[in-house]
Motif scaffolding. Sequence first.
Motif, PDB file in Angstrom:
ATOM      1  N   MET A  18       0.857  -1.187   0.000  1.00 29.61           N
ATOM      2  CA  MET A  18       0.000   0.000   0.000  1.00 29.61           C
ATOM      3  C   MET A  18       0.891   1.234   0.000  1.00 29.61           C
ATOM      4  O   MET A  18       1.926   1.259   0.681  1.00 29.61           O
ATOM      5  N   VAL A  19       0.506   2.255  -0.773  1.00 31.45           N
ATOM      6  CA  VAL A  19       1.259   3.507  -0.817  1.00 31.45           C
ATOM      7  C   VAL A  19       0.348   4.642  -0.383  1.00 31.45           C
ATOM      8  O   VAL A  19      -0.776   4.780  -0.886  1.00 31.45           O
ATOM      9  N   LEU A  20       0.825   5.454   0.563  1.00 29.50           N
ATOM     10  CA  LEU A  20       0.099   6.620   1.042  1.00 29.50           C
ATOM     11  C   LEU A  20       0.746   7.867   0.464  1.00 29.50           C
ATOM     12  O   LEU A  20       1.980   7.966   0.414  1.00 29.50           O
ATOM     13  N   LEU A  21      -0.054   8.826   0.045  1.00 25.45           N
ATOM     14  CA  LEU A  21       0.430  10.124  -0.406  1.00 25.45           C
ATOM     15  C   LEU A  21      -0.009  11.149   0.628  1.00 25.45           C
ATOM     16  O   LEU A  21      -1.210  11.358   0.860  1.00 25.45           O
ATOM     17  N   VAL A  22       0.975  11.776   1.286  1.00 22.64           N
ATOM     18  CA  VAL A  22       0.680  12.698   2.381  1.00 22.64           C
ATOM     19  C   VAL A  22       1.524  13.963   2.245  1.00 22.64           C
ATOM     20  O   VAL A  22       2.571  13.970   1.588  1.00 22.64           O
ATOM     21  N   ALA A  23       1.071  15.025   2.894  1.00 24.91           N
ATOM     22  CA  ALA A  23       1.834  16.271   2.916  1.00 24.91           C
ATOM     23  C   ALA A  23       3.118  16.056   3.706  1.00 24.91           C
ATOM     24  O   ALA A  23       3.149  15.252   4.645  1.00 24.91           O
ATOM     25  N   PRO A  24       4.205  16.763   3.351  1.00 22.07           N
ATOM     26  CA  PRO A  24       5.483  16.566   4.049  1.00 22.07           C
ATOM     27  C   PRO A  24       5.374  16.710   5.567  1.00 22.07           C
ATOM     28  O   PRO A  24       6.024  15.969   6.314  1.00 22.07           O
ATOM     29  N   GLY A  25       4.556  17.637   6.026  1.00 26.18           N
ATOM     30  CA  GLY A  25       4.439  17.858   7.458  1.00 26.18           C
ATOM     31  C   GLY A  25       3.710  16.764   8.212  1.00 26.18           C
ATOM     32  O   GLY A  25       3.706  16.752   9.448  1.00 26.18           O
ATOM     33  N   GLU A  26       3.095  15.830   7.494  1.00 23.91           N
ATOM     34  CA  GLU A  26       2.345  14.749   8.132  1.00 23.91           C
ATOM     35  C   GLU A  26       3.108  13.425   8.164  1.00 23.91           C
ATOM     36  O   GLU A  26       2.645  12.455   8.741  1.00 23.91           O
ATOM     37  N   VAL A  27       4.277  13.391   7.536  1.00 24.98           N
ATOM     38  CA  VAL A  27       4.980  12.117   7.373  1.00 24.98           C
ATOM     39  C   VAL A  27       5.286  11.448   8.709  1.00 24.98           C
ATOM     40  O   VAL A  27       5.034  10.259   8.904  1.00 24.98           O
ATOM     41  N   ASP A  28       5.839  12.192   9.647  1.00 23.06           N
ATOM     42  CA  ASP A  28       6.241  11.590  10.924  1.00 23.06           C
ATOM     43  C   ASP A  28       5.037  11.055  11.691  1.00 23.06           C
ATOM     44  O   ASP A  28       5.072   9.933  12.214  1.00 23.06           O
ATOM     45  N   ALA A  29       3.971  11.851  11.772  1.00 21.21           N
ATOM     46  CA  ALA A  29       2.797  11.428  12.533  1.00 21.21           C
ATOM     47  C   ALA A  29       2.122  10.221  11.894  1.00 21.21           C
ATOM     48  O   ALA A  29       1.702   9.282  12.587  1.00 21.21           O
ATOM     49  N   VAL A  30       2.025  10.239  10.567  1.00 21.87           N
ATOM     50  CA  VAL A  30       1.395   9.121   9.862  1.00 21.87           C
ATOM     51  C   VAL A  30       2.234   7.855  10.012  1.00 21.87           C
ATOM     52  O   VAL A  30       1.711   6.769  10.284  1.00 21.87           O
ATOM     53  N   SER A  31       3.529   7.986   9.862  1.00 23.30           N
ATOM     54  CA  SER A  31       4.422   6.833   9.989  1.00 23.30           C
ATOM     55  C   SER A  31       4.364   6.247  11.394  1.00 23.30           C
ATOM     56  O   SER A  31       4.343   5.024  11.579  1.00 23.30           O
ATOM     57  N   GLN A  32       4.322   7.123  12.401  1.00 24.05           N
ATOM     58  CA  GLN A  32       4.240   6.647  13.777  1.00 24.05           C
ATOM     59  C   GLN A  32       2.927   5.910  14.031  1.00 24.05           C
ATOM     60  O   GLN A  32       2.903   4.857  14.665  1.00 24.05           O
ATOM     61  N   SER A  33       1.824   6.451  13.521  1.00 14.64           N
ATOM     62  CA  SER A  33       0.526   5.809  13.694  1.00 14.64           C
ATOM     63  C   SER A  33       0.512   4.417  13.061  1.00 14.64           C
ATOM     64  O   SER A  33       0.014   3.452  13.650  1.00 14.64           O
ATOM     65  N   LEU A  34       1.074   4.305  11.866  1.00 12.86           N
ATOM     66  CA  LEU A  34       1.113   3.013  11.179  1.00 12.86           C
ATOM     67  C   LEU A  34       1.989   2.021  11.923  1.00 12.86           C
ATOM     68  O   LEU A  34       1.643   0.839  12.059  1.00 12.86           O
ATOM     69  N   SER A  35       3.122   2.499  12.418  1.00 13.52           N
ATOM     70  CA  SER A  35       4.021   1.618  13.169  1.00 13.52           C
ATOM     71  C   SER A  35       3.350   1.111  14.442  1.00 13.52           C
ATOM     72  O   SER A  35       3.469  -0.075  14.792  1.00 13.52           O
ATOM     73  N   GLU A  36       2.630   1.991  15.118  1.00 13.63           N
ATOM     74  CA  GLU A  36       1.926   1.583  16.334  1.00 13.63           C
ATOM     75  C   GLU A  36       0.814   0.589  16.035  1.00 13.63           C
ATOM     76  O   GLU A  36       0.435  -0.207  16.900  1.00 13.63           O
ATOM     77  N   ALA A  37       0.302   0.623  14.800  1.00 12.12           N
ATOM     78  CA  ALA A  37      -0.739  -0.324  14.394  1.00 12.12           C
ATOM     79  C   ALA A  37      -0.150  -1.644  13.906  1.00 12.12           C
ATOM     80  O   ALA A  37      -0.887  -2.533  13.473  1.00 12.12           O
ATOM     81  N   GLY A  38       1.183  -1.775  13.954  1.00  9.30           N
ATOM     82  CA  GLY A  38       1.820  -3.024  13.579  1.00  9.30           C
ATOM     83  C   GLY A  38       2.320  -3.084  12.158  1.00  9.30           C
ATOM     84  O   GLY A  38       2.761  -4.144  11.693  1.00  9.30           O
ATOM     85  N   GLU A  39       2.299  -1.955  11.445  1.00 14.79           N
ATOM     86  CA  GLU A  39       2.767  -1.941  10.065  1.00 14.79           C
ATOM     87  C   GLU A  39       4.257  -1.593   9.999  1.00 14.79           C
ATOM     88  O   GLU A  39       4.792  -0.903  10.872  1.00 14.79           O
TER      89      GLU A  39
END
Length: 372
Positions: free
Chosen positions: A315-336
């Motif tokens: 799966m590929v997500l397209l996000v604004a540069p300022g959201e990368v860290d928060a989105v990545s952290q959320s996904l990691s916490e969800a086990g991704e």
Amino acid sequence: MSKDETPQNTSDSGYSYAKAGVSIDAGNALVRALGPIARSTARPGADADLGGFGGFFDPRAAGYADPLLVAANDGVGTKVKLAIDSGRHETIGIDLVAMCVNDLIVQGAEPLFFLDYFATGKLDTGVAETVVAGIADGCKQAGCALIGGETAEMPGMYAAGDYDLAGFCVGAVERGEQLTGANVAEGDVLIGVASSGVHSNGYSLVRRLASDKRWALDATAPFDPDQSLLDALLAPTRIYVKSLLPLIRSGRIHALAHITGGGLTENIPRVLPKGLHAHVDAGSWAQPGIMGFLQNEGSIAPDEMARTFNCGIGMVLLVAPGEVDAVSQSLSEAGETVHTIGEVRAGSRGCTVTGPAGSWGSTDAWSASHNG
């Protein structure tokens, strides 16, 4: 009539559906066996009972005020044949659900209910029940209800032991919250979420290699001492719904691309507006062992890999540069497992995947592109 003649018993000599190869009794027994399996997937909006002419779903009970409905259907391709030939039917149903629900979530839709179609020449209730149990498992992973399906016994249509599957899923998204790709902008970052293996695309090539190279499927995988090659090839498609849905509802994702047939190069452009081009750096994540094995065994060029397999990114997500860290952290916490794999730039709509020398089995730097 002479005393030696015996009247014919029409029940013995007449035609019947069973004599034509279709067992209504076996079909009814299967429906009874599947009832508890379907009920285990019940969720708000569906009671998941089987046996009627159709299944009901109440979007209001599911919490929707003004929903748009989104529908998807898919199959599993020739991965089904690998499951049949190996007698391993436990997880192919998860693949079926995954292929449908992952196509819904990329549009921002929560999968609500699922229906399956199981077709075979002669019904083996044990096999069918195992397959549907896998479908129910996939539904629970996705949070949707299995509300019905069809089991078709069709003598003469399939070789002995063969079956085929199709899945149908409906989801919902509140009006105005759907993902269309319209918010994608130059400078957006591509976040790749790891796949669980080959998923459900490219198996005609996989099976051709297995036959030509005479793979010992029960032997230990050359790239993983903890599993057999067959285990690796049958690993079910990862379902991303529960890890992505909170991010979608928070408005942090501009677009999503499910990496299926067509690979990275052809699926990412499907969510890009005109005038934008995705650039993927294949050196930004390690090529999974199973992908390297397939590439090496088939002497597959990097550009062919990029359009045939998911290459480790499901799966590929397209996000604004300022959201990368928060989105990545959320996904990691969800086990991704997540990787930052590229960016969106101005250009003709399409995708280019580039790799440095030494990546994906290539001794030289390489690139693969698709426009459209």
